[in-house]
Design a protein around this motif. Structure first.
Motif, PDB file in Angstrom:
ATOM      1  N   VAL A   1       0.771  -0.987   0.154  1.00 44.21           N
ATOM      2  CA  VAL A   1       0.082  -0.101  -0.035  1.00 44.21           C
ATOM      3  C   VAL A   1       0.817   1.221   0.244  1.00 44.21           C
ATOM      4  O   VAL A   1       1.889   1.294   0.750  1.00 44.21           O
ATOM      5  CB  VAL A   1      -0.906  -0.057   1.181  1.00 44.21           C
ATOM      6  CG1 VAL A   1      -2.025   1.154   1.269  1.00 44.21           C
ATOM      7  CG2 VAL A   1      -1.635  -1.417   1.448  1.00 44.21           C
ATOM      8  N   ALA A   2       0.480   2.163  -0.836  1.00 43.31           N
ATOM      9  CA  ALA A   2       1.277   3.564  -0.895  1.00 43.31           C
ATOM     10  C   ALA A   2       0.121   4.675  -0.919  1.00 43.31           C
ATOM     11  O   ALA A   2      -1.021   4.393  -1.206  1.00 43.31           O
ATOM     12  CB  ALA A   2       2.129   3.537  -1.980  1.00 43.31           C
ATOM     13  N   PRO A   3       0.680   5.977  -0.524  1.00 47.08           N
ATOM     14  CA  PRO A   3      -0.529   6.788  -0.807  1.00 47.08           C
ATOM     15  C   PRO A   3      -0.618   7.168  -2.221  1.00 47.08           C
ATOM     16  O   PRO A   3      -0.037   6.899  -3.211  1.00 47.08           O
ATOM     17  CB  PRO A   3       0.323   8.152  -0.220  1.00 47.08           C
ATOM     18  CG  PRO A   3       1.426   7.759   0.714  1.00 47.08           C
ATOM     19  CD  PRO A   3       1.792   6.394  -0.082  1.00 47.08           C
ATOM     20  N   GLY A   4      -2.035   7.464  -2.581  1.00 46.69           N
ATOM     21  CA  GLY A   4      -2.544   7.818  -3.981  1.00 46.69           C
ATOM     22  C   GLY A   4      -2.075   9.012  -4.138  1.00 46.69           C
ATOM     23  O   GLY A   4      -1.002   9.800  -3.823  1.00 46.69           O
ATOM     24  N   ASN A   5      -2.727   9.536  -5.281  1.00 41.82           N
ATOM     25  CA  ASN A   5      -2.478  10.958  -5.853  1.00 41.82           C
ATOM     26  C   ASN A   5      -3.018  12.127  -5.149  1.00 41.82           C
ATOM     27  O   ASN A   5      -2.823  13.439  -5.354  1.00 41.82           O
ATOM     28  CB  ASN A   5      -2.582  10.986  -7.193  1.00 41.82           C
ATOM     29  CG  ASN A   5      -4.078  11.114  -7.619  1.00 41.82           C
ATOM     30  OD1 ASN A   5      -4.888  10.900  -6.861  1.00 41.82           O
ATOM     31  ND2 ASN A   5      -4.170  10.599  -9.189  1.00 41.82           N
TER      32      ASN A   5
END
Lengths: 263, 263
Positions: free
Chosen positions: A250-254
């Motif tokens: 999981v990573a931050p979105g835009n």
């Protein structure tokens, strides 16, 4: 007064109304609003717009501060990275998060912050898991939400339906919306819990066109990490979710970059 | 402080927390809470429980006054009686109402008033139209909600499913709930938008049993007017909806009498 304003976002409440309701002079109401305005600003609750003059009053526009948004995105990252969320087929289990009132409240506030200018007449989503997000966003924008369905139900009356190509599987699918649920000329915000290639969102775009309406924004809670096959370009996502070797990544979105860099 | 408490119903917030957050003495926080308590009571917002002592604080328990509940039920009666709501098959179109944030907020508050004692661990509903109601009730009770589905989705992981007899059509249907969405031993409040004979609700009851949990209440927005074929006995409904000669007939449900007569 705080409660009254918080429950009616984007609604101008007149000084006269408050003065009558609380049996106070307009001047003291006005002073209280000034305090409230400062508090809202300091706490990052949103903006309290005050309109001066005899026809004046106050309007609460919900929002979130960059700090709080970052904290929330991190919290979701942590929650989704827990290893037991991996599902066969590369899916990620998120239903528990999107069934928690406090998570939904923050998701709604964050997405509503993108549309503080009030250019949204209705929020649209597709059944079932987008519904809680649509409802939360709609409550912060104080506009109705409509639910597009894959099955057409007898309790919806006559419907308008479109066929669309599911972006990831290349299958033809169908979605329908009750004819009377959306007025023509509406400015529609499309939201969903998860966007893989974006086929479902594209389906909603063509449905919106059928109602002579316009899509003014697309916001999703999570997007799939494989971006090369995306059929949608202009959207915001809070998170990017992928699966590598049966592990959820999981990573931050835009969202954070898009929203707070322009502010 | 008002916002903080309103957003965290059924949660004890300590005096120490507020004192630190606002840089005030505990005694002034305590005085403010007393004012807030009176205001909440006067406005029928709910109950502000204050817990004295060093470990003390305040807990907001949302509720609605009888007057406001009556007004809301009348408003819904009027809205549903509009003639264009009749649908073939004796159904009534309600989706627009249940897509309005202010309507949902009131429905949630009203149903949550029944369970102010906090005996609910989770709210359960069935997809799709029960979802907004479940979400609103859950937010006022500050507990998670779970969505039972007729189709089992790959994104839900392993599910537990039951077959049930749809009360009105006598058909056998199936419903499923993600295995990890409900802990065993949960006290579950079942809500839905509309209950005809109650077969769907009975299905949810047997699903709850499969999770070694207990149904502590059943609340619906509207029930069908033909009561003779009901398979569920103990429930509350805000409205009774029937169709006679292609005209929608709406009356108050049993809620007002059940809830406010015992108070």
């Amino acid at each position: 007064m705080t409660r009254y304003l918080l429950e009616r976002p984007h609604t101008l409440v007149s000084l006269t109304f408050f003065a009558t309701r609380y049996g106070s002079a307009k001047s003291s109401i006005s002073e209280d609003l000034t305090i409230l305005k400062r508090t809202f600003q300091e706490r990052g609750t949103g903006i309290l717009e005050t309109v001066p003059g005899a026809a004046g009053g106050a309007r609460f526009i919900p929002g979130i501060s960059e700090e709080e948004a970052i904290l929330f995105v991190r919290k979701m990252e942590t929650a989704l990275t827990e290893e037991n969320r991996f599902l066969p087929g590369g899916y990620v289990y998120m239903s528990d998060l999107l069934g928690q009132p406090d998570v939904l409240r923050q998701v709604g506030r964050i997405i509503a912050t993108e549309y503080q200018e009030g250019a949204v007449d209705a929020v649209m989503t597709v059944a079932t898991k987008g519904v809680p997000i649509a409802q939360s966003v709609a409550s912060f924008l104080n506009v109705p939400f409509v639910i597009v369905r894959h099955d057409s139900q007898i309790t919806e009356g006559s419907t308008v339906s479109v066929n669309y190509v599911s972006g990831s599987s290349n299958r033809i699918e169908k979605m329908a919306l009750s004819k009377r649920s959306l007025k023509s000329g509406s400015r529609v915000l499309v939201v969903d819990d998860y966007m893989k290639a974006g086929g479902t969102v594209r389906g909603m775009q063509s449905l919106v066109k059928e109602f002579d309406s316009t899509v003014v924004g697309i916001s999703v809670f999570a997007e799939g990490a494989d971006t090369e096959d995306k059929v949608i370009e202009d959207y915001t996502s809070l998170l990017t979710v992928g699966v590598e070797n049966e592990q959820v990544k999981v990573a931050p979105g835009n969202y954070l970059e898009k929203i707070f860099s322009k502010k």
